[in-house]
Design a protein around this motif. Structure first.
Motif, mmCIF file in Angstrom:
data_model
loop_
_atom_site.group_PDB
_atom_site.id
_atom_site.type_symbol
_atom_site.label_atom_id
_atom_site.label_comp_id
_atom_site.label_asym_id
_atom_site.label_seq_id
_atom_site.Cartn_x
_atom_site.Cartn_y
_atom_site.Cartn_z
ATOM 1 N N LEU A 235 0.587 -35.995 157.550
ATOM 2 C CA LEU A 235 1.472 -36.299 159.020
ATOM 3 C C LEU A 235 2.531 -36.326 158.534
ATOM 4 C CD1 LEU A 235 -0.771 -35.390 161.232
ATOM 5 C CD2 LEU A 235 0.325 -33.297 160.458
ATOM 6 N N SER A 236 4.121 -36.052 158.887
ATOM 7 C CA SER A 236 4.761 -37.504 157.996
ATOM 8 C C SER A 236 5.206 -38.201 159.635
ATOM 9 C CB SER A 236 5.878 -36.241 158.113
ATOM 10 O OG SER A 236 6.615 -35.981 158.855
ATOM 11 N N LYS A 237 5.017 -37.778 160.204
ATOM 12 C CA LYS A 237 5.714 -38.535 161.684
ATOM 13 C C LYS A 237 3.573 -38.729 162.461
ATOM 14 C CE LYS A 237 9.800 -37.560 162.992
ATOM 15 N NZ LYS A 237 11.071 -37.039 164.001
ATOM 16 N N GLN A 238 3.194 -39.166 161.712
ATOM 17 C CA GLN A 238 1.249 -39.894 161.792
ATOM 18 C C GLN A 238 1.304 -40.891 162.872
ATOM 19 O OE1 GLN A 238 -1.491 -39.353 158.437
ATOM 20 N NE2 GLN A 238 -2.422 -41.670 159.173
ATOM 21 N N ARG A 239 1.912 -41.350 162.994
ATOM 22 C CA ARG A 239 1.906 -42.337 164.010
ATOM 23 C C ARG A 239 1.884 -41.712 165.331
ATOM 24 N NH1 ARG A 239 7.256 -41.787 162.655
ATOM 25 N NH2 ARG A 239 9.753 -42.344 164.352
ATOM 26 N N PHE A 240 2.443 -40.456 165.828
ATOM 27 C CA PHE A 240 2.993 -39.590 167.256
ATOM 28 C C PHE A 240 0.673 -39.523 167.371
ATOM 29 C CE2 PHE A 240 6.663 -39.858 166.290
ATOM 30 C CZ PHE A 240 7.488 -40.684 167.775
ATOM 31 N N VAL A 241 0.266 -39.346 166.400
ATOM 32 C CA VAL A 241 -1.411 -38.660 166.526
ATOM 33 C C VAL A 241 -2.043 -40.253 166.700
ATOM 34 C CG1 VAL A 241 -3.039 -37.826 165.341
ATOM 35 C CG2 VAL A 241 -1.246 -36.448 165.172
ATOM 36 N N SER A 242 -1.908 -41.065 165.962
ATOM 37 C CA SER A 242 -2.615 -42.510 165.468
ATOM 38 C C SER A 242 -2.150 -43.053 167.661
ATOM 39 C CB SER A 242 -1.824 -43.313 164.870
ATOM 40 O OG SER A 242 -2.534 -42.300 163.314
ATOM 41 N N GLU A 243 -1.100 -43.091 168.199
ATOM 42 C CA GLU A 243 -0.656 -43.553 169.908
ATOM 43 C C GLU A 243 -1.415 -42.738 170.276
ATOM 44 O OE1 GLU A 243 0.395 -46.743 171.311
ATOM 45 O OE2 GLU A 243 0.982 -46.353 168.613
ATOM 46 N N GLN A 244 -1.475 -41.947 170.028
ATOM 47 C CA GLN A 244 -2.609 -41.229 171.153
ATOM 48 C C GLN A 244 -3.735 -41.417 170.985
ATOM 49 O OE1 GLN A 244 -2.272 -36.782 171.360
ATOM 50 N NE2 GLN A 244 -1.139 -36.506 169.713
ATOM 51 N N LEU A 245 -5.147 -41.839 169.364
ATOM 52 C CA LEU A 245 -5.828 -42.024 169.758
ATOM 53 C C LEU A 245 -5.991 -43.693 170.092
ATOM 54 C CD1 LEU A 245 -6.107 -40.965 165.902
ATOM 55 C CD2 LEU A 245 -7.727 -39.622 168.324
ATOM 56 N N LEU A 246 -5.390 -44.417 169.897
ATOM 57 C CA LEU A 246 -5.014 -45.448 170.221
ATOM 58 C C LEU A 246 -5.168 -45.908 171.533
ATOM 59 C CD1 LEU A 246 -2.732 -47.290 168.078
ATOM 60 C CD2 LEU A 246 -4.906 -47.937 168.166
ATOM 61 N N ALA A 247 -4.797 -45.408 172.136
ATOM 62 C CA ALA A 247 -4.599 -44.636 173.825
ATOM 63 C C ALA A 247 -5.664 -44.729 174.216
ATOM 64 C CB ALA A 247 -3.851 -43.759 174.003
ATOM 65 N N LEU A 248 -6.359 -44.174 173.621
ATOM 66 C CA LEU A 248 -7.480 -43.034 174.655
ATOM 67 C C LEU A 248 -9.266 -44.040 173.480
ATOM 68 C CD1 LEU A 248 -9.132 -41.024 175.407
ATOM 69 C CD2 LEU A 248 -9.989 -39.550 173.066
ATOM 70 N N PHE A 249 -9.177 -44.804 173.125
ATOM 71 C CA PHE A 249 -10.061 -45.415 172.472
ATOM 72 C C PHE A 249 -9.876 -47.347 172.388
ATOM 73 C CE2 PHE A 249 -10.293 -41.937 169.773
ATOM 74 C CZ PHE A 249 -12.066 -41.864 169.800
ATOM 75 N N MET A 250 -8.875 -47.381 172.967
ATOM 76 C CA MET A 250 -8.404 -48.766 173.415
ATOM 77 C C MET A 250 -8.965 -48.729 174.786
ATOM 78 S SD MET A 250 -4.781 -50.736 173.253
ATOM 79 C CE MET A 250 -3.957 -50.514 171.601
#
Length: 354
Positions: A235-250
């Motif tokens: 994914l070119s803008k992978q940060r938008f997927v990673s940010e969702q995971l950060l929100a969930l697992f944080m």
């Protein structure tokens, strides 16, 4: 009343808040961004070991590409007969593994039986160069039947796999629901039980569209970024997927949402438990209930707008129905469902007495 799937739920507000925090900000592309780096550090802490993490947009991609990374050429993958990779992923694992067949293995309540696994593996001997020997074992945790492998059950499967040189993949679409049920640590349910790679689910648990492939053995991830690129999943803008995971697992949000879904399933089970016309083989251990209910009741529920999945009726006039709760399922839905079921049963009793 929506019990068709936890995929039908919306995203958790905290996930959307995290995403909005990225608006107007620029960052590096293709996984070199700050949120992805933070995610790798966070999940290494969660799993108590250094892991390699690759955010994904779909669970099918996560399963197929994870299996492709650990399945040797010309070999086969063993999984349960009801496993999602076998029944619902349009042969994606076989496609990305270069044609590796999926070999179904039986077992009660959605869980692989070690004796049956042994019998199946014997049908594909390692020294027969005209067949595809089983080299990968895929375990679904929680299972498609709503059951959860206990730690001793995972030990038994892991012991079998290691004795025969099999790599282990865990389909964790509902990983958090299983974890809450077992009340153990993520490490205890994965790499400490011999799991090589995990498809870590999050979409069913509160994200918009975010999953992750987690490697516990980085030797399996050689050239994996190239595999992602070739398959169209880098994914070119992978940060938008990673940010969702950060929100969930944080801060433990993923455990809160899983507990809410599991608790709702238990309430739904309690609503069905004492109705003679309904047969349930096992209490839910996660957020899925599989029940056999009269065809007439299934039709009545559908007419009232209840969403669920069902198979064709059996000879006894009952059909197998699957009810799935989510973190958004509330007690008012369950109460309304309970009232509908009791109303139908009472009508049936009155008709029978006339």
């Amino acid at each position: 009343m929506n019990f068709r799937s936890d995929n039908t739920a919306s995203a958790h507000p905290k996930v959307l808040d995290h995403l909005s925090g990225l608006l107007g900000k620029h960052d590096k592309s293709y996984g070199a961004d700050l949120p992805t780096k933070q995610l790798r550090k966070l999940l290494s802490d969660v799993f108590e070991t250094n892991v390699l993490v690759f955010p994904m947009a779909t669970g099918t991609a996560a399963n197929a590409l994870a299996l492709a990374a650990i399945t040797p050429r010309f070999s086969a993958i063993a999984c349960h007969t009801k496993a999602h990779i076998f029944t619902d992923e349009c042969a994606a694992p076989s496609y990305f593994c270069g044609g590796s067949p999926l070999i179904p293995v039986g077992g009660a309540q959605g869980k692989i039986d070690v004796a049956q696994l042994d019998a199946v593996c014997r049908q594909f001997p390692q020294d027969d160069d005209q067949c595809s020997p089983i080299k990968t074992l895929s375990v679904t945790q929680a299972s498609e039947s709503g059951t959860v492998y206990s730690l001793p059950e995972l030990d038994a499967l892991s012991g079998f796999a290691r004795a025969r040189g099999l790599n282990i993949h865990m389909d964790g679409a509902r990983f958090s629901n299983a974890l809450v049920s077992l009340a153990c640590s993520p490490a205890e349910m994965t790499w400490k039980r011999g799991v090589d790679v995990l498809s870590l689910g999050a979409t069913k648990n509160g994200t918009f569209c975010a999953e992750a492939i987690v490697f516990f053995d980085d030797s399996h991830a050689t050239d994996f970024t190239r595999q992602l690129k070739r398959s169209g999943h880098l994914l070119s803008k992978q940060r938008f997927v990673s940010e969702q995971l950060l929100a969930l697992f944080m801060d433990g949000l993923w455990l809160e949402t899983a507990l809410a879904a599991n608790t709702a399933a238990q309430s739904l089970f309690d609503a069905l438990l004492h109705i003679p016309e309904v047969q349930i083989d096992a209490a839910p251990q996660a957020n899925i209930i599989v029940a056999r209910i009269p065809e007439e009741l299934a039709l009545a529920l559908e007419r009232e707008g209840v969403w669920f999945r069902r198979a064709p009726s059996h000879d006894d006039g009952r059909c197998e129905c699957r009810f799935v709760t989510s973190f958004e399922t509330n007690q008012s839905e369950i109460k309304e469902f309970q009232n509908l079921v009791h109303r139908f049963c009472n009508q049936g009793e009155r008709a029978a007495s006339q």
